[in-house]
Design a protein around this motif. Structure first.
Motif, PDB file in Angstrom:
ATOM      1  N   CYS A 154      54.015  31.726  37.076  1.00  0.00           N
ATOM      2  CA  CYS A 154      52.662  31.580  37.612  1.00  0.00           C
ATOM      3  C   CYS A 154      52.512  32.363  38.914  1.00  0.00           C
ATOM      4  O   CYS A 154      53.492  32.716  39.580  1.00  0.00           O
ATOM      5  N   ILE A 155      51.251  32.587  39.257  1.00  0.00           N
ATOM      6  CA  ILE A 155      50.885  33.181  40.545  1.00  0.00           C
ATOM      7  C   ILE A 155      50.027  32.157  41.274  1.00  0.00           C
ATOM      8  O   ILE A 155      48.981  31.736  40.774  1.00  0.00           O
ATOM      9  N   CYS A 156      50.476  31.742  42.444  1.00  0.00           N
ATOM     10  CA  CYS A 156      49.754  30.700  43.187  1.00  0.00           C
ATOM     11  C   CYS A 156      48.630  31.317  44.010  1.00  0.00           C
ATOM     12  O   CYS A 156      48.353  32.512  43.924  1.00  0.00           O
ATOM     13  N   VAL A 212      57.285  27.408  36.902  1.00  0.00           N
ATOM     14  CA  VAL A 212      57.125  25.976  36.697  1.00  0.00           C
ATOM     15  C   VAL A 212      57.800  25.616  35.376  1.00  0.00           C
ATOM     16  O   VAL A 212      57.457  26.162  34.323  1.00  0.00           O
ATOM     17  N   GLN A 213      58.770  24.707  35.462  1.00  0.00           N
ATOM     18  CA  GLN A 213      59.474  24.234  34.278  1.00  0.00           C
ATOM     19  C   GLN A 213      58.932  22.860  33.910  1.00  0.00           C
ATOM     20  O   GLN A 213      58.915  21.953  34.737  1.00  0.00           O
ATOM     21  N   ALA A 214      58.525  22.722  32.632  1.00  0.00           N
ATOM     22  CA  ALA A 214      57.944  21.463  32.160  1.00  0.00           C
ATOM     23  C   ALA A 214      58.358  21.243  30.711  1.00  0.00           C
ATOM     24  O   ALA A 214      58.977  22.116  30.074  1.00  0.00           O
ATOM     25  N   ASP A 234      46.705  28.398  34.957  1.00  0.00           N
ATOM     26  CA  ASP A 234      45.350  28.228  35.511  1.00  0.00           C
ATOM     27  C   ASP A 234      45.354  27.242  36.675  1.00  0.00           C
ATOM     28  O   ASP A 234      44.667  27.452  37.692  1.00  0.00           O
ATOM     29  N   LYS A 235      46.096  26.153  36.534  1.00  0.00           N
ATOM     30  CA  LYS A 235      46.111  25.141  37.598  1.00  0.00           C
ATOM     31  C   LYS A 235      46.868  25.636  38.818  1.00  0.00           C
ATOM     32  O   LYS A 235      46.428  25.430  39.964  1.00  0.00           O
ATOM     33  N   VAL A 236      47.984  26.294  38.623  1.00  0.00           N
ATOM     34  CA  VAL A 236      48.791  26.769  39.758  1.00  0.00           C
ATOM     35  C   VAL A 236      48.041  27.846  40.525  1.00  0.00           C
ATOM     36  O   VAL A 236      48.198  27.968  41.748  1.00  0.00           O
ATOM     37  N   ALA A 237      47.209  28.625  39.829  1.00  0.00           N
ATOM     38  CA  ALA A 237      46.457  29.686  40.512  1.00  0.00           C
ATOM     39  C   ALA A 237      45.511  29.134  41.555  1.00  0.00           C
ATOM     40  O   ALA A 237      45.110  29.848  42.484  1.00  0.00           O
ATOM     41  N   THR A 238      45.130  27.873  41.456  1.00  0.00           N
ATOM     42  CA  THR A 238      44.215  27.263  42.436  1.00  0.00           C
ATOM     43  C   THR A 238      44.955  26.471  43.512  1.00  0.00           C
ATOM     44  O   THR A 238      44.313  25.844  44.355  1.00  0.00           O
TER      45      THR A 238
END
Length: 461
Positions: free
Chosen positions: A129-131, A139-141, A183-187
């Motif tokens: 991701c890109i924050c 991110v590992q999930a 999408d979430k990490v970008a925000t």
């Protein structure tokens, strides 16, 4: 030509993932089963090949352990109890059997079936991701899901992979999950991603449930149910950024550790100083007690030595006093003896004079006078002997003869030197004895007395 320094590593990773995903999304269909050519020949009017009846025929084309028993058109499909199955027949719009662990009779010429595992599935996710700060974060999930409505799922999902019927479904859900995470990490910021992962979990769960179960209870879902969604780890791609993010906390923790060390050192130092102070106090107290003991010992020794010196001095004074008294007594006795000697000498001188007068009277008066003189001489000799015995007894009673004689002999020259010189000395020598000595004088007196006695004896009157 682009160098290795100008290449976009992240872009290369994305392209490689897309190629791998495209390859994985290609459905791997199962090879025709041995019953398919036989069914085709039967449809063409040919005779079926002879088969042994009664044996169980396992189906290796499907990942689920399904057994097919019977022969020719009278076969039975035995499905495990933890697998979903759908059984359809030619000419029927609806399947004959749909459910979990349903076994059924099977005609290879007209029937078809699909078996899918009913166990819970787990999808591992590594989302690059890109924050919000334009920094790379991995991110590992993982997502766990099961089939809830197989009658809907087999129509909308592709379970046709011969080796793993769930592979395509897992890939599709994994891509949707990675997209939702990105999408979430970008925000979010880096610190938010690292510290609070709950927003990512909520966003990912909402999106996957909307796709898998349908939104608002509608029939738009895939017949699946999302069991759980968890974030295992969030890792910053840049090692320098990760170190910089850790520096404030590490510095704070280092400060706390250093303060704790200083506090511990202060406590240890204080306790060490207290122990040293106690040891020094005990040492000083011991030295003081030892000093007191030494002082008392020295005082006792001094008192004892002083008492001994005083005793010796007193003893010496007493001895000196006694010696002085003894010397005085000796001197007194010597003077007394000297006086007695002088008196004896004077008396002897007087006796000599009287003797001379007596001799003259004897010569003139005759034998009577001579006898009288001899008697007087005897009397005087007896008196002298008595006086000498008295003096000797008194001397012997007071002191030992040896000591008195030694002292007397030692002091006679001094006594004689102090005596007055006589004006004249008259002496009468009778016989050959020395009249100057006491022995000679006594001898002469004895001779005179003897002569007088013989004269009186010879006189008849």
């Amino acid at each position: 030509m682009a160098t290795s320094e100008s290449r976009n590593v992240y872009l290369d990773q994305v392209v490689a993932q897309q190629e791998r995903l495209a390859s994985d999304l290609r459905s791997k269909r199962a090879a025709p089963s041995p019953a398919a050519p036989q069914a085709a020949r039967q449809a063409a009017g040919g005779a079926p090949e002879p088969r042994g009846g009664g044996g169980a025929e396992p189906v290796h084309a499907n990942a689920v352990d399904v057994r097919i028993t019977g022969f020719w058109r009278w076969k039975t499909v035995i499905v495990p109890p933890n697998a979903f199955v759908v059984h359809t027949r030619r000419g029927r719009a609806e399947p004959l059997h749909v459910g979990l662990g349903v076994s059924f009779r099977y005609n290879p010429a007209t029937d078809s079936f699909l078996v899918v595992p009913g166990a819970m599935q787990t999808i591992l996710i590594n989302a690059y991701c890109i924050c919000r700060e334009l920094q790379g974060v991995v991110v590992q999930a993982y997502v766990q899901w099961i089939i809830q409505d197989f009658s809907t799922a087999y129509r909308k999902l592709d379970f046709g992979d011969a080796e793993d019927p769930m592979r395509l479904v897992n890939l599709q859900l994994k891509e949707q999950a990675e997209a939702a995470v990105k999408d979430k990490v970008a925000t979010m910021g880096v610190a938010e991603v690292l510290s609070d992962k709950q927003p990512i979990i909520e966003e990912l769960t909402a999106r996957l449930r909307g796709v898998a179960e349908g939104e608002g209870g509608s029939d738009q879902g895939l017949g699946l149910r999302i069991v759980t969604v968890q974030i295992k780890e969030a890792i910053v791609s840049s090692s320098r950024l990760w170190e910089n993010l850790q520096k404030p906390y590490r510095a704070e923790q280092g400060q706390l550790a250093r303060l704790a060390e200083l506090a511990a050192e202060a406590v240890v130092s204080e306790r060490e100083m207290a122990a040293d102070r106690l040891a020094e106090t005990q040492r000083i107290e011991n030295e003081r007690e030892l000093g007191d003991l030494r002082a008392r010992n020295d005082a006792l020794t001094f008192d004892r030595e002083t008492a001994e010196r005083i005793r010796r001095a007193e003893r010496e004074q007493e001895d000196a006093r006694k010696l002085a008294e003894l010397d005085n007594e000796t001197a007194v006795h010597a003077l007394a003896l000297e006086r007695e000697r002088h008196e004896v000498e004077n008396e002897m001188g007087r006796l000599r004079i009287e003797l001379e007068h007596a001799l003259k009277r004897l010569a003139l008066d005759g034998d009577l006078r001579l006898a009288r003189a001899q008697t007087e001489a005897d009397h005087d000799s007896a008196l002298l002997a008595l006086e000498r015995d008295r003096i000797r007894a008194a001397t012997e009673n007071e002191q030992s003869p040896a000591s008195i004689q030694a002292k007397l002999i030692g002091s006679l020259p001094e006594i004689v030197a102090k005596l007055p010189k006589p004006a004249e000395l008259k002496s009468v020598t009778i016989g050959g004895n020395d009249p100057t000595t006491l022995t000679g004088l006594v001898t002469e007196l004895a001779a005179v007395v003897g002569a007088l006695r013989s004269a009186i004896t010879s006189d008849p009157r």
